[in-house]
Design an enzyme around this catalytic site. Structure first.
Site, mmCIF file in Angstrom:
data_model
loop_
_atom_site.group_PDB
_atom_site.id
_atom_site.type_symbol
_atom_site.label_atom_id
_atom_site.label_comp_id
_atom_site.label_asym_id
_atom_site.label_seq_id
_atom_site.Cartn_x
_atom_site.Cartn_y
_atom_site.Cartn_z
ATOM 1 N N HIS A 37 -15.661 -38.134 -3.697
ATOM 2 C CA HIS A 37 -16.116 -36.794 -4.025
ATOM 3 C C HIS A 37 -14.988 -35.933 -4.607
ATOM 4 O O HIS A 37 -15.170 -35.218 -5.578
ATOM 5 C CB HIS A 37 -16.680 -36.149 -2.757
ATOM 6 N N TYR A 84 -12.460 -38.742 -7.527
ATOM 7 C CA TYR A 84 -12.993 -39.409 -8.726
ATOM 8 C C TYR A 84 -12.379 -40.794 -8.942
ATOM 9 O O TYR A 84 -12.035 -41.174 -10.052
ATOM 10 C CB TYR A 84 -12.780 -38.533 -9.972
ATOM 11 N N GLU A 98 -22.622 -28.896 -10.119
ATOM 12 C CA GLU A 98 -22.177 -29.632 -8.940
ATOM 13 C C GLU A 98 -23.388 -30.186 -8.208
ATOM 14 O O GLU A 98 -24.473 -29.648 -8.316
ATOM 15 C CB GLU A 98 -21.444 -28.663 -8.022
ATOM 16 N N HIS A 102 -25.293 -31.380 -4.576
ATOM 17 C CA HIS A 102 -25.263 -31.255 -3.127
ATOM 18 C C HIS A 102 -26.302 -32.200 -2.562
ATOM 19 O O HIS A 102 -27.106 -31.843 -1.717
ATOM 20 C CB HIS A 102 -25.468 -29.803 -2.685
ATOM 21 N N ASP A 136 -11.334 -22.055 -5.469
ATOM 22 C CA ASP A 136 -12.447 -22.150 -4.529
ATOM 23 C C ASP A 136 -12.003 -23.017 -3.359
ATOM 24 O O ASP A 136 -11.232 -23.951 -3.509
ATOM 25 C CB ASP A 136 -13.637 -22.791 -5.240
ATOM 26 N N SER A 183 -15.744 -24.658 6.217
ATOM 27 C CA SER A 183 -16.433 -23.380 6.381
ATOM 28 C C SER A 183 -16.584 -22.716 5.020
ATOM 29 O O SER A 183 -15.667 -22.730 4.211
ATOM 30 C CB SER A 183 -15.621 -22.463 7.299
ATOM 31 N N SER A 224 -21.464 -37.641 -8.640
ATOM 32 C CA SER A 224 -21.983 -37.878 -7.301
ATOM 33 C C SER A 224 -22.416 -39.339 -7.205
ATOM 34 O O SER A 224 -23.418 -39.735 -7.803
ATOM 35 C CB SER A 224 -23.175 -36.948 -7.040
#
Lengths: 891, 238
Positions: A42, A45, A86, A88, A420, A465, A687
């Site tokens: 993840h 890569y 992205e 999820h 981020d 978090s 992914s």
């Protein structure tokens, strides 16, 4: 024998040895944890980087290509657009609602990290067949998850309290952790001091503050799960009382509830709603439970029910949803975010400037999502259900504050880098920013605001978090930033400084707990597994689609195709997202692409996601090309010029040769189309491991594309407009029903070859539409894609609220082929008759074949060849197309 | 009088603040300031907008915490003085929670968030917010809410109806109150109401999202325009 620790953490022996050699010693547990997440697929890569080199990434208008938080494109006037997509997928398969919600939170922070304001979101979703109850649950969960981050649904039971005059909203568990001493393994109660809790007074029926006396924690051995007709699922202990209607109004215990009982839930706090119990099942699982004792009343309030609005204030403007059996166990949830900014205010995720301060802003750090990145890199198995704690909990309210706080902090000029804090939290954000700048960092974990007591350095470094960002702040100018962040009520925590030695050094309680070169962490080993062509490819490709029987009733066939959830209107889903906030959205969801105005200019941007996994499954190379080509046609159909791509590549396990073959072929196709059409790929995400023991998803590269229209008044929409307009088909139609929606819906087959791609034809057809849009001669433009010409015609009629009379040739292509072929490089246009010669002139100049196939008018879609084939009223069409998904979801 | 001054109140979690500010300043050409929820004095403004969003995360009933914030006391004070107060969507919920308007807003009957265009019938054009519309005019405006089902006890509803306080109702494109046009189950198809004095207006639809032609409807523009014109003729220079 127990597995060695590195294996538990998901590292291979080879990787472990490599770390040992680079460090010249055994890594300790914290370091091993850090490597395990950054060297996971993840983050690292490992299996994809080699192939991704094929992508074209440059063009004069590209300001930032891959390698940063997001790609950035110049749109003129000193303005730029940041874009990123992205996935999820894994979290959403386990816990659909929270998984989807954090998907949005993370991508929004990527855009924010570039110093741009997030202005739009797009969802690209893939589910199994809508007939499966599990798929319905996941679909509903994912959609409301997005509309939660979008619209605020309850995550954990949260309560609102006031301590020393400060109001806050925290989970009940967090409250308990604050007051109960560290030993977590025994049931306990603790006295509360100076805590008031928002409560409900039964007598006055109003909300009030009440003193909270005690908090309890105990273990419950089993639970009851109650599902109600209002769509709510409650998990409670069997003895938990619920207000129910059974021989009058009574409190009865959850454990004695039965299907069909009426219970009253405080979803609306002032007026408990009656709702019927659909299902009661017992859950044998030991968990901790919490309770609070409140003065006079037991009715303290939890963060209740489903709340309103697009919380983060970013509209969800477009997207697409496909349903295909292969996604049943492993739905795909991809989210794209687009941000608008000024070129001179762009930020980078670089830890520049020795001595500068490393600041963590946003939420406190808890134990949620520990090793989530590593979790995203394994196949889903039966034990995934027990992985729920690894799905992070999202809080859109804090996210919105974070957006405003960070953008304002950047304006102070004291911020030199922004990153981020997503997968692998502090570990990834610090090592990535340091590695990019060639610097190091010294971190002091005692300075990290924690949500729970007794967190270990391993947990702090790996926590995922949400709603946290890393800022690199100029030495001596920290106060300016601190003031801004604290004004928004967020934590400002200076957790370290930038150092010259390239080492990430982590301290905890005065001791060094990790000491690793940042570059080493950021550079995961690369693997180049050998591709193996799967046997199914040739077998399915050999399925002949040349002699399919003509239908007896074309009306019936068209209705059947229109009711397929892949074709039907997705209104049910997008109505649940706020797609208008920020008042930029000019073309709403449901058209070819969304169009947003850029306020203060005449410009607009078009955005769209696309990717047909079925094509890629049957021919990855061609499917990859079509993903790019079709997204480009969607953009052009609004009159905008395609500019750049962000992508999300969803595949199975890269440790399997067949998947590697699918991956490399799909990339080759995408790269070729992107180069030919001159649409560089500026960012993206991979992914892998989207498979369960029984099933692997269709290889699904999703393309997110950005386009620019200089004068937004020239925009085009898909719906027919004026009676009397001429209907024109752009491009050639070939008898191509392989991989089509028609073949699947009518003949139940997923087989054959997807349509051929001719990139020169694509380029010319796009050019024709964009140029005619500039001339202002068109009334409508619509891309022809899944379901072919017949579906495009029906959609143009329904979107425009007007019918059409169409004549199609009788030969050489049989009508069903002509109507449902998914041949590429085609558009459906309509225009006033007086402009026809200008379109013809332009088409001839560009060498694009066009045919006049009818005219707009009436309130029916009427299609004939030498006889009548289709004759359906707008109402007939609408009743299946617009409501079919709603019917499936509500049945 | 010069430009009319609008206050756009920002609670933590408000997200339509920028849109309202934009419409007042850029489209209407009047003055607008963002006002943080801690502000205690709103006297320098003619008009006060409580925009949509999810104030305080809507962690409770929507609007229930916002009503406790300091700015709401000053909103009340200015309303008593006759200034104009408009609450849009979450702003309407806050006005109801704060008792400036009667009734309550419950979850939509379908228990889903809904974002779409709806038709509305304007039933009272004799208010500072609607005097530029025709009575009975049908408007097209978007809604975007989870909790917009207007509810009030029968006696309150009677009073509202008798006094003409119901300003907007969900309707068909022809202005009829028929089955299928009420998106959230509001009693009496209510989409927007005013207080008895007619200077406090709450509505679920978003006029700021339809104040320019390019957004596919500009039916909301005249609400802001009505406010500014009324303020210019009826309110004192500040």
């Amino acid at each position: 024998m127990a597995k060695p620790l590195y294996k538990e953490l998901g590292l291979t022996r080879y990787e472990y040895e490599r770390i040992k050699k680079a460090l010249g010693r055994e890594p300790n547990i914290v370091e091993l944890g850090m490597f395990s997440v950054l060297w996971s697929e993840h983050c690292g890569y490992k299996h994809s980087r080699h192939f991704l080199k094929m992508f074209p990434t440059r063009a004069p208008w590209v300001i930032q290509g891959p390698g940063e938080n997001a790609g950035v494109v110049d749109i003129g006037d000193g303005q730029c657009i940041a874009m990123k997509m992205e996935s999820h997928n894994h979290p959403s398969a386990v816990e659909p609602f929270q998984g989807a919600a954090t998907g949005i939170g993370g991508i929004v922070r990527d855009i924010l990290a570039m110093g741009t304001r997030p202005i739009a979101l797009l969802d690209s979703l893939r589910f199994g067949s809508l007939n499966s109850p599990k798929v319905k649950y996941l679909f509903q969960g994912v959609v409301s998850g997005i509309s939660f981050y979008g619209n605020c649904l309850p995550a954990e039971e949260k309560i609102v309290l006031k301590t020393k005059g400060n109001m806050e909203c925290i989970s009940i568990e967090e409250l308990a952790n604050r007051f109960i001493p560290e030993n977590k393994n025994v049931p306990q109660a603790a006295e509360l001091e100076d805590v008031e809790i928002l409560s409900f007074d039964l007598h006055t029926r109003s909300v009030c503050w009440k003193r909270a006396l005690k908090v309890f924690r105990r273990k419950a051995p089993s639970f009851v799960e109650v599902t109600t007709s209002s769509g709510r699922r409650l998990l409670a202990t069997p003895d938990h009382p619920l207000l129910a209607f059974r021989r009058g109004l009574n409190f009865i215990s959850c454990g004695s509830l039965e299907k069909g009982d009426t219970v009253f839930l405080f979803q609306d706090l002032s007026y408990p709603r009656p709702t019927r119990v659909l299902k009661v099942s017992s859950v044998e699982e030991e968990r901790w439970v919490f309770d609070v004792e409140v003065e006079d009343t037991h009715l303290f309030l939890t963060q209740a029910g489903f709340a309103v609005h697009n919380c983060i204030g970013v509209p969800t403007v477009a997207g697409e949803i496909y349903f295909e059996d292969s996604y049943e166990d492993n739905p795909l949830v991809n989210v794209m975010c687009v941000g608008l900014g000024r070129i001179e205010e762009l930020q980078k995720g670089r830890a520049e400037g020795i001595g500068n301060t490393v600041v963590l802003v946003g939420s406190s750090t808890g134990r949620d999502g520990i090793a989530g990145a590593a979790f995203a890199s394994v196949e889903l198995g039966p034990e995934s259900e027990s992985k729920r704690p690894q799905v992070q909990i999202g809080d859109p309210f804090t996210e919105k504050l974070l957006i405003e706080a960070v953008l304002e902090a950047i304006k102070t000029g004291a911020v030199v880098g922004v990153q981020d804090m997503g997968a692998a939290g502090i570990t990834s954000s610090t090592s990535e920013t340091a590695a990019r700048a060639g610097t190091g960092m010294e971190l002091d974990l005692d300075k990290v605001p924690l949500r729970e007591k007794g967190m270990t350095p391993f947990e702090i470094m790996l926590s995922e978090s949400q709603e946290r960002m890393l800022l690199i702040v100029k030495k001596g100018e920290e106060e300016k930033v601190k003031k801004v962040i604290e004004k928004w009520g967020l934590n400002y925590a200076p957790i370290g400084i930038v150092t010259p030695d390239g080492i990430l050094r982590v301290k905890h309680k005065g001791e060094i707990v990790a000491e690793v070169p940042a570059k080493l962490l950021a550079e995961a080993p690369r693997y180049r597994p050998r591709p193996v062509k799967p046997a199914y490819i040739d077998e399915l490709a050999s399925f002949s689609t040349t002699n399919l029987p003509e239908p007896d009733d074309y009306n019936k066939v068209l209705i059947k195709v229109l009711s397929s959830p892949n074709i039907a209107s997705k209104e049910w889903a997008y109505e649940q997202y706020d797609h208008m906030v920020l008042v930029n959205t000019v073309i709403y969801p449901g058209g070819d692409a969304a169009l947003l105005r850029v306020k203060g200019t005449s410009k607009g941007i078009a955005i769209k996601t696309d990717g047909n996994g079925r094509y890629v499954y049957l021919n990855p190379y061609r499917g990859g090309m079509i993903a790019v080509a079709e997204a480009a046609r969607n953009i052009s159909a609004t009159g905008a010029q395609p500019l750049a791509i962000t992508d999300c590549l969803n595949f199975g396990s890269p440790e399997k040769g067949e998947v590697v073959w699918q991956f490399s072929e799909a990339i080759r196709g995408m790269a070729e189309a992107a180069s030919y059409l001159n649409i560089p790929i500026v960012s993206g995400n991979v992914s892998f491991y989207n498979e369960s023991p029984d099933r692997r998803v269709f290889p699904t590269p999703v393309v997110g594309m950005l386009g620019l229209i200089e004068n937004i008044d020239n925009r085009l929409t898909a719906g027919f407009k004026n009676s009397g307009d001429i209907v024109v088909l752009v491009g050639d139609t070939f008898p191509e029903l392989g991989a089509s929606e028609y073949l699947k819906e009518i003949f139940g087959k997923v087989a054959g070859e997807p349509p051929k791609v001719d990139l020169e034809r694509e380029w010319r057809a796009n050019k024709l539409v964009i140029e005619s849009a500039k001339l202002g001669i068109l009334s409508s433009a619509h891309d022809i894609a899944e379901g072919g010409l017949a579906v495009a015609l029906a959609e143009a009629c329904m979107l425009g609220g007007v019918g059409a009379n169409i004549r199609i040739p009788t030969s050489p292509i049989p009508p069903s082929y002509y109507l449902f072929s998914e041949s590429q490089a085609r558009f459906l246009l309509s225009l006033p008759p007086e402009y026809l010669h200008r379109l013809e002139g332009l088409a001839e100049e560009l060498g694009v074949p066009i045919s006049i196939i009818g005219e707009v008018g009436g309130n029916r879609l009427h299609i004939e060849s030498d006889r009548e084939l289709v004759s359906l009223s707008l109402q007939d069409l609408e009743s299946v197309w617009r409501y079919s998904i709603q019917r499936m979801m509500e049945s | 009088m010069g430009k009319i001054k609008f206050a756009v109140v920002v609670f933590p979690g408000t997200n339509c603040d920028m849109d309202c500010h934009y419409v007042v300043k850029e489209v209407l050409g009047e003055d607008a300031d963002y006002v943080w929820h801690t502000q205690e004095d709103l006297s320098p403004y003619h008009c006060i907008i409580l925009p949509g969003g999810f104030s305080y995360g809507d962690y409770l009933r929507t609007g229930a915490i916002a009503k406790l914030s300091p700015v709401m006391e000053s909103v009340r004070k200015e309303a008593e003085k006759g200034k104009l107060v408009i609450g849009i969507c979450n702003g309407f919920q806050i006005l109801v929670e704060a008792g400036l308007l009667p009734g309550a807003l419950l979850k939509n009957t379908k228990l889903r968030f809904l974002c779409k265009f709806v038709y509305l019938r304007l039933d009272n054009n004799d208010t500072p917010f609607t005097h530029l519309y025709k009575k009975g005019e049908v408007l097209r405006m978007p809604i975007a809410h989870f909790e917009g089902r207007y509810f009030a006890p029968p006696e309150v509803l009677d009073t509202l109806e008798r006094n003409g306080q119901v300003v907007l109702r969900y309707s068909s494109s022809e202005g009829e109150l028929v089955e299928g046009v009420n998106p959230n189950g509001s009693l009496n198809f209510i989409a927007g109401i005013v207080n008895e004095k007619r200077n406090v207006f709450g509505l679920m639809p978003h006029p700021e999202r339809c104040s320019e032609k390019i957004l596919s409807s500009d039916d909301g523009y005249r609400i802001f325009k009505s406010m500014a014109e009324w303020a210019r003729t009826h309110l004192k220079e500040l």
